[in-house]
Design a protein around this motif. Sequence first.
Motif, PDB file in Angstrom:
ATOM      1  N   GLY A  57       0.879  -1.119  -0.003  1.00  0.00           N
ATOM      2  CA  GLY A  57       0.039  -0.115   0.000  1.00  0.00           C
ATOM      3  C   GLY A  57       0.809   1.175   0.049  1.00  0.00           C
ATOM      4  O   GLY A  57       0.479   2.438  -0.901  1.00  0.00           O
ATOM      5  N   ALA A  58       1.812   1.225   0.867  1.00  0.00           N
ATOM      6  CA  ALA A  58       2.703   2.308   0.975  1.00  0.00           C
ATOM      7  C   ALA A  58       3.518   2.588  -0.535  1.00  0.00           C
ATOM      8  O   ALA A  58       3.509   3.616  -1.092  1.00  0.00           O
ATOM      9  CB  ALA A  58       3.879   2.266   1.945  1.00  0.00           C
ATOM     10  N   ASP A  59       3.868   1.507  -1.365  1.00  0.00           N
ATOM     11  CA  ASP A  59       4.482   1.627  -2.384  1.00  0.00           C
ATOM     12  C   ASP A  59       3.268   2.370  -3.628  1.00  0.00           C
ATOM     13  O   ASP A  59       3.947   3.200  -4.191  1.00  0.00           O
ATOM     14  CB  ASP A  59       4.870   0.255  -3.220  1.00  0.00           C
ATOM     15  N   LEU A  60       2.097   2.000  -3.298  1.00  0.00           N
ATOM     16  CA  LEU A  60       1.306   2.432  -4.320  1.00  0.00           C
ATOM     17  C   LEU A  60       0.869   3.940  -3.837  1.00  0.00           C
ATOM     18  O   LEU A  60       0.799   4.879  -4.975  1.00  0.00           O
ATOM     19  CB  LEU A  60      -0.258   1.784  -4.065  1.00  0.00           C
ATOM     20  N   VAL A  61       0.741   4.263  -2.807  1.00  0.00           N
ATOM     21  CA  VAL A  61       0.787   5.686  -2.333  1.00  0.00           C
ATOM     22  C   VAL A  61       2.096   6.515  -3.003  1.00  0.00           C
ATOM     23  O   VAL A  61       1.941   7.454  -3.554  1.00  0.00           O
ATOM     24  CB  VAL A  61       0.815   5.785  -0.833  1.00  0.00           C
ATOM     25  N   ALA A  62       3.309   6.053  -2.792  1.00  0.00           N
ATOM     26  CA  ALA A  62       4.551   6.707  -3.397  1.00  0.00           C
ATOM     27  C   ALA A  62       4.323   6.747  -4.828  1.00  0.00           C
ATOM     28  O   ALA A  62       4.992   7.603  -5.435  1.00  0.00           O
ATOM     29  CB  ALA A  62       5.491   5.690  -2.965  1.00  0.00           C
ATOM     30  N   GLY A  63       3.547   5.943  -5.639  1.00  0.00           N
ATOM     31  CA  GLY A  63       3.242   6.102  -6.991  1.00  0.00           C
ATOM     32  C   GLY A  63       2.313   6.786  -7.321  1.00  0.00           C
ATOM     33  O   GLY A  63       2.045   7.073  -8.507  1.00  0.00           O
ATOM     34  N   GLY A  64       1.520   7.596  -6.458  1.00  0.00           N
ATOM     35  CA  GLY A  64       0.570   8.668  -6.447  1.00  0.00           C
ATOM     36  C   GLY A  64      -0.955   8.213  -6.321  1.00  0.00           C
ATOM     37  O   GLY A  64      -1.711   9.374  -6.547  1.00  0.00           O
ATOM     38  N   ALA A  65      -1.107   6.984  -5.759  1.00  0.00           N
ATOM     39  CA  ALA A  65      -2.451   6.420  -5.620  1.00  0.00           C
ATOM     40  C   ALA A  65      -2.811   7.134  -4.426  1.00  0.00           C
ATOM     41  O   ALA A  65      -1.897   7.211  -3.378  1.00  0.00           O
ATOM     42  CB  ALA A  65      -2.672   4.902  -5.891  1.00  0.00           C
ATOM     43  N   ARG A  66      -4.353   7.090  -3.970  1.00  0.00           N
ATOM     44  CA  ARG A  66      -4.807   7.357  -2.782  1.00  0.00           C
ATOM     45  C   ARG A  66      -5.331   5.802  -2.368  1.00  0.00           C
ATOM     46  O   ARG A  66      -5.754   4.992  -3.135  1.00  0.00           O
ATOM     47  CB  ARG A  66      -6.099   8.291  -2.817  1.00  0.00           C
ATOM     48  N   VAL A  67      -4.837   5.365  -1.263  1.00  0.00           N
ATOM     49  CA  VAL A  67      -5.039   4.131  -0.894  1.00  0.00           C
ATOM     50  C   VAL A  67      -5.536   3.704   0.728  1.00  0.00           C
ATOM     51  O   VAL A  67      -4.992   4.554   1.462  1.00  0.00           O
ATOM     52  CB  VAL A  67      -3.440   3.174  -0.905  1.00  0.00           C
ATOM     53  N   GLU A  68      -6.066   2.904   0.808  1.00  0.00           N
ATOM     54  CA  GLU A  68      -6.664   2.496   2.163  1.00  0.00           C
ATOM     55  C   GLU A  68      -6.428   1.063   2.502  1.00  0.00           C
ATOM     56  O   GLU A  68      -6.969   0.259   1.482  1.00  0.00           O
ATOM     57  CB  GLU A  68      -8.046   2.806   2.609  1.00  0.00           C
ATOM     58  N   VAL A  69      -5.777   0.601   3.413  1.00  0.00           N
ATOM     59  CA  VAL A  69      -5.415  -0.878   3.681  1.00  0.00           C
ATOM     60  C   VAL A  69      -6.280  -1.345   4.695  1.00  0.00           C
ATOM     61  O   VAL A  69      -5.998  -0.907   5.814  1.00  0.00           O
ATOM     62  CB  VAL A  69      -3.849  -1.197   3.511  1.00  0.00           C
ATOM     63  N   ILE A  70      -6.974  -2.265   4.680  1.00  0.00           N
ATOM     64  CA  ILE A  70      -7.627  -3.148   5.853  1.00  0.00           C
ATOM     65  C   ILE A  70      -7.192  -4.286   6.161  1.00  0.00           C
ATOM     66  O   ILE A  70      -7.083  -4.960   5.256  1.00  0.00           O
ATOM     67  CB  ILE A  70      -9.274  -2.814   5.706  1.00  0.00           C
ATOM     68  N   THR A  71      -6.577  -4.580   7.379  1.00  0.00           N
ATOM     69  CA  THR A  71      -6.166  -5.927   7.800  1.00  0.00           C
ATOM     70  C   THR A  71      -6.888  -6.161   9.028  1.00  0.00           C
ATOM     71  O   THR A  71      -7.554  -4.971   9.862  1.00  0.00           O
ATOM     72  CB  THR A  71      -4.731  -6.005   8.073  1.00  0.00           C
ATOM     73  N   PRO A  72      -6.980  -7.265   9.542  1.00  0.00           N
ATOM     74  CA  PRO A  72      -7.721  -7.649  10.585  1.00  0.00           C
ATOM     75  C   PRO A  72      -7.428  -7.008  12.199  1.00  0.00           C
ATOM     76  O   PRO A  72      -6.118  -7.066  12.372  1.00  0.00           O
ATOM     77  CB  PRO A  72      -7.704  -9.116  11.038  1.00  0.00           C
ATOM     78  N   ASP A  73      -8.350  -6.051  12.878  1.00  0.00           N
ATOM     79  CA  ASP A  73      -7.982  -5.701  14.103  1.00  0.00           C
ATOM     80  C   ASP A  73      -7.853  -7.009  15.230  1.00  0.00           C
ATOM     81  O   ASP A  73      -8.050  -8.087  14.906  1.00  0.00           O
ATOM     82  CB  ASP A  73      -8.766  -4.600  14.568  1.00  0.00           C
ATOM     83  N   ALA A  74      -7.824  -6.504  16.383  1.00  0.00           N
ATOM     84  CA  ALA A  74      -7.673  -7.529  17.473  1.00  0.00           C
ATOM     85  C   ALA A  74      -9.004  -8.335  17.628  1.00  0.00           C
ATOM     86  O   ALA A  74      -8.934  -9.692  17.791  1.00  0.00           O
ATOM     87  CB  ALA A  74      -7.183  -6.998  18.976  1.00  0.00           C
ATOM     88  N   ALA A  75     -10.142  -7.942  17.658  1.00  0.00           N
ATOM     89  CA  ALA A  75     -11.213  -8.330  17.582  1.00  0.00           C
ATOM     90  C   ALA A  75     -11.581  -9.339  16.575  1.00  0.00           C
ATOM     91  O   ALA A  75     -12.117 -10.589  16.888  1.00  0.00           O
ATOM     92  CB  ALA A  75     -12.283  -7.343  17.772  1.00  0.00           C
ATOM     93  N   SER A  76     -11.397  -9.024  15.499  1.00  0.00           N
ATOM     94  CA  SER A  76     -11.392  -9.824  14.225  1.00  0.00           C
ATOM     95  C   SER A  76     -10.491 -10.805  14.274  1.00  0.00           C
ATOM     96  O   SER A  76     -10.646 -12.073  13.932  1.00  0.00           O
ATOM     97  CB  SER A  76     -10.834  -8.957  13.141  1.00  0.00           C
TER      98      SER A  76
END
Length: 289
Positions: free
Chosen positions: A232-251
């Motif tokens: 995701g960070a690499d995509l942002v560096a390439g100019g994209a707007r990005v949101e990455v969702i991974t499981p939180d503690a409850a999930s």
Amino acid sequence: MTRTGKRAGERTALVLGAGGLVGAGWETGVLRGLLDAGVDLTTADLVVGSSAGAVVGARVASGRAGVDALYEEQLDGEAAEPAARLGLPTILRYAVAVLRSRTPEEYGRRLGRIALAAPTVSEDDRRATVARRLRGAGDWPATPLLITAVDAATGELTAYDEDGGVPLTDAVTASCAIPGVWPPATIGGRRWLDGGIHSTANAHLAAGYDRIVVVAPSAQGSKVVLSPARQGADLVAGGARVEVITPDAASRKAMGRNALDPAHRAAAARAGRAQAASHAAAVAAVWTS
């Protein structure tokens, strides 16, 4: 003509990562929770799916069932297939493969050898199971869809699409071929492994898109496998707007320790739906603003 809420010329991509039956339930729950908040990711201009995400992605892109219906399927309590498990010896071989590899391709080759030597169900039986998961979404959809798999011999990643001449069910079966658990899938005279081997999200395949949401049941990375956050960070560096969702503690608690046990699918789906509320504003900012 542009889709509602999207600026002219900007393209959106939805990336769905690997994570077994339980991860598929969680991903579906996240999509449902975002829809609760008014953000519909099924409007994506591109869907990228790996392993569990290949199944969810194929169904989302097909449009045969809405996200609400897909979510309800996760809660129906039906065990469509028995639980599977990566045994400790196989897990240790995975760990050794990571330590001895310098690239994702080398890692893929090492896991390919594990996969080719493992006793499993037949390829036909496995394909039939995946076909049941797809529930009629057996044709390539109109929405552009990339399904990832890894060549068991070379370790190289490929991304199947509608132009490749490969039936969608075969592509998804290959993407779900976890080494040591399920048989490598034969396509074009070659054997193919789980797309999540190269990375758990393969979000780099969305490069060139302007607005990208990554939903990844596994946040893991290693010295050879890039994590969803890193991609995701690499995509942002390439100019994209990005949101990455991974499981939180409850999930993570709801998902349990065995991603291949359908008994945890419903709890994972509910946890994903609940977790989505905390991401809704950020996703909306990426997707529609």
